[in-house]
Design an enzyme around this catalytic site. Structure first.
Site, PDB file in Angstrom:
ATOM      1  N   THR A 100       0.824  -1.216   0.000  1.00 42.97           N
ATOM      2  CA  THR A 100       0.000   0.000   0.000  1.00 42.97           C
ATOM      3  C   THR A 100       0.848   1.251   0.000  1.00 42.97           C
ATOM      4  O   THR A 100       0.498   2.269  -0.585  1.00 42.97           O
ATOM      5  CB  THR A 100      -0.930  -0.016   1.229  1.00 42.97           C
ATOM      6  N   TYR A 160      -8.373   0.937  -5.638  1.00 41.69           N
ATOM      7  CA  TYR A 160      -7.056   0.887  -5.019  1.00 41.69           C
ATOM      8  C   TYR A 160      -6.199  -0.216  -5.628  1.00 41.69           C
ATOM      9  O   TYR A 160      -6.685  -1.310  -5.916  1.00 41.69           O
ATOM     10  CB  TYR A 160      -7.221   0.639  -3.511  1.00 41.69           C
ATOM     11  N   THR A 198       1.750  -4.537   4.283  1.00 46.05           N
ATOM     12  CA  THR A 198       1.625  -4.862   5.712  1.00 46.05           C
ATOM     13  C   THR A 198       1.047  -6.255   5.934  1.00 46.05           C
ATOM     14  O   THR A 198       1.198  -6.823   7.004  1.00 46.05           O
ATOM     15  CB  THR A 198       0.715  -3.850   6.420  1.00 46.05           C
ATOM     16  N   ASP A 199       0.385  -6.825   4.914  1.00 44.14           N
ATOM     17  CA  ASP A 199      -0.295  -8.111   5.132  1.00 44.14           C
ATOM     18  C   ASP A 199       0.669  -9.209   5.592  1.00 44.14           C
ATOM     19  O   ASP A 199       0.321  -9.996   6.464  1.00 44.14           O
ATOM     20  CB  ASP A 199      -0.996  -8.576   3.848  1.00 44.14           C
ATOM     21  N   LYS A 205       0.425  -8.018  13.095  1.00 44.88           N
ATOM     22  CA  LYS A 205      -0.570  -7.083  12.562  1.00 44.88           C
ATOM     23  C   LYS A 205      -1.859  -7.350  13.333  1.00 44.88           C
ATOM     24  O   LYS A 205      -2.426  -8.439  13.261  1.00 44.88           O
ATOM     25  CB  LYS A 205      -0.750  -7.291  11.059  1.00 44.88           C
ATOM     26  N   GLU A 240      -0.756 -30.291  28.149  1.00 47.18           N
ATOM     27  CA  GLU A 240      -1.686 -31.383  27.806  1.00 47.18           C
ATOM     28  C   GLU A 240      -1.136 -32.316  26.725  1.00 47.18           C
ATOM     29  O   GLU A 240      -1.613 -33.422  26.555  1.00 47.18           O
ATOM     30  CB  GLU A 240      -3.018 -30.793  27.336  1.00 47.18           C
TER      31      GLU A 240
HETATM   32  N1  DGL Z   1      -2.298  -5.544  -0.392  1.00 53.95           N
HETATM   33  C1  DGL Z   1      -1.888  -5.361   0.985  1.00 53.95           C
HETATM   34  C2  DGL Z   1      -0.366  -5.593   1.095  1.00 53.95           C
HETATM   35  O1  DGL Z   1       0.364  -5.290   0.153  1.00 53.95           O
HETATM   36  C3  DGL Z   1      -2.227  -3.980   1.433  1.00 53.95           C
HETATM   37  C4  DGL Z   1      -1.894  -3.774   2.845  1.00 53.95           C
HETATM   38  C5  DGL Z   1      -0.830  -2.742   3.015  1.00 53.95           C
HETATM   39  O2  DGL Z   1       0.217  -2.724   2.345  1.00 53.95           O
HETATM   40  O3  DGL Z   1      -1.054  -1.946   3.913  1.00 53.95           O
HETATM   41  O4  DGL Z   1       0.072  -6.067   2.150  1.00 53.95           O
END
Ligand code: DGL
Length: 353
Positions: free
Chosen positions: A34, A49, A115-116, A188, A310
């Site tokens: 992003t 997007y 971020t993913d 995250k 366990e």
């Molecule tokens: N498509 C997601 C990624 O590239 C968007 C999330 C982001 O980058 O914030 O991880």
């Protein structure tokens, strides 16, 4: 008159060159996400997007203040949404980081990344980078075209950390929303918030304040130059799958993973890494046949997946992930399997990394 002008020009050129010499040099390696994304509208809910739409040079042009901090060189490694991050890019990125950090004139590296899966890439690099120079991953939760885009500030802060002498030896870090987070516990925690990244078990490494890092803890696990893992001669990583446990879970995905060639399975179990008896018996059978290594982790975000509870790991030949969630556990098990299949050796690694 002309001589005076030429002299002034010469002195000016010398001073610029001198300033360039005094500023540290960092590389920004771009992978997409992003932070390099655009939307046709200026709000966040734009359906048009697209992650990874702009290049590293465009990113640098968007934040000219970076040039006050360092001599910045940019490279586009890939340009993808990080949901598509893969082993091939990890190996390419890890080897390029090590190559650049061997250069005496390079102070540190910033990696722009979606971020993913940023927590996975950060932890992989934490285990394979062979330098104590700063390596900082950075992303954003809003595209560059959104109102109050968070990318520019995040990139500036990431560069500020990468050039700071006190950032040496901190392992791989993520800098977002004015927080400095360690790769050792990166999670995250929110699908949309700009403050999504946390270190839920260990707490953040520190904050960025006034363009300077302020560290409040040290990394707690082995990393970078203290890591035993080396990808120099690794061209393919062992296949490791994550399998969730839940009520009535069967051995369906265990059987499928083994059939597909998995060499390791990480369970995202319930509670302290527990799972249905059906799933556990299936995993134990394949371990006994020498087909896979198994690490128990948990679908729960905080607390360790501990031994001596366990599940009798020694009886089944399993290892417990302790403070590594399923995603970091998969990364560590992939690298562990480049060195051993012995569950006790794997257990040592999960206690140390
Ligand atoms: N498509 C997601 C990624 O590239 C968007 C999330 C982001 O980058 O914030 O991880």
């Amino acid at each position: 008159m002309k001589k005076t002008f030429n002299l002034i020009l010469f002195v000016f050129a010398l001073s610029v060159a001198a300033m360039a010499q005094t500023k540290p040099t960092i590389y920004i390696l771009a992978t997409g996400g992003t932070i390099a994304g655009t939307g046709t509208g200026s709000n966040d809910a734009d359906s048009e997007y697209k992650a990874g739409a702009i290049t590293v040079n465009a990113l640098l042009e968007a934040v000219p203040e970076i040039n006050d901090l360092a001599n910045v060189k940019g490279e586009q490694v890939v340009n993808i949404g990080s949901q598509d991050m893969n082993d091939e890019v990890w190996l390419k990125l890890g080897k390029r980081v090590n190559e650049l950090l061997r250069q005496n004139d390079v102070t540190g590296i910033v990696i722009t990344h979606g971020t993913d899966t940023q927590e996975e890439t950060a932890y992989f690099l934490n285990l394979v980078v062979k330098s104590d120079k700063p390596v900082v991953l950075v992303g954003s939760m809003r595209p560059s075209t959104a109102i109050s885009a968070d990318g520019p500030r995040n990139i500036y802060n990431a560069v500020a950390c990468a050039v700071a002498p006190e950032s040496k030896g901190k392992g791989v870090m993520v800098v977002m929303d004015d927080k400095i987070l360690g790769a050792d516990d990166l999670t995250k925690t929110n699908t949309l918030s700009v403050g999504t990244f946390e270190n839920p078990n260990y707490g953040p490494l520190g904050i960025v304040y006034g363009g300077k890092p302020i560290y409040t803890r040290e990394p707690l696990k082995r990393h970078t130059i203290k890591s035993e893992f080396d990808i120099t001669k690794v061209n393919k990583l062992p296949r490791v799958e994550i399998i969730l446990s839940y009520s009535n879970a069967t051995s369906l995905f265990v059987d499928a993973a083994v059939k597909a060639g998995a060499k390791g399975i990480v369970t995202a179990g319930v509670g302290n890494g527990n799972m249905t008896t059906v799933m556990q018996n299936s995993l134990a059978k394949y371990v006994k046949e020498g087909k896979i290594a198994v690490v128990r982790s948990s679908r729960i975000m905080t607390g360790p997946t501990a031994q001596w509870d366990e599940v009798n790991d020694d009886k089944l030949g399993f290892s417990a992930s302790w403070y590594n969630n399923p995603y970091r556990s998969r990364v560590l098990l992939m690298l562990a399997l480049t060195k051993t299949t012995d569950y006790k050796e794997i257990q040592r690694m999960f206690a140390e990394y």
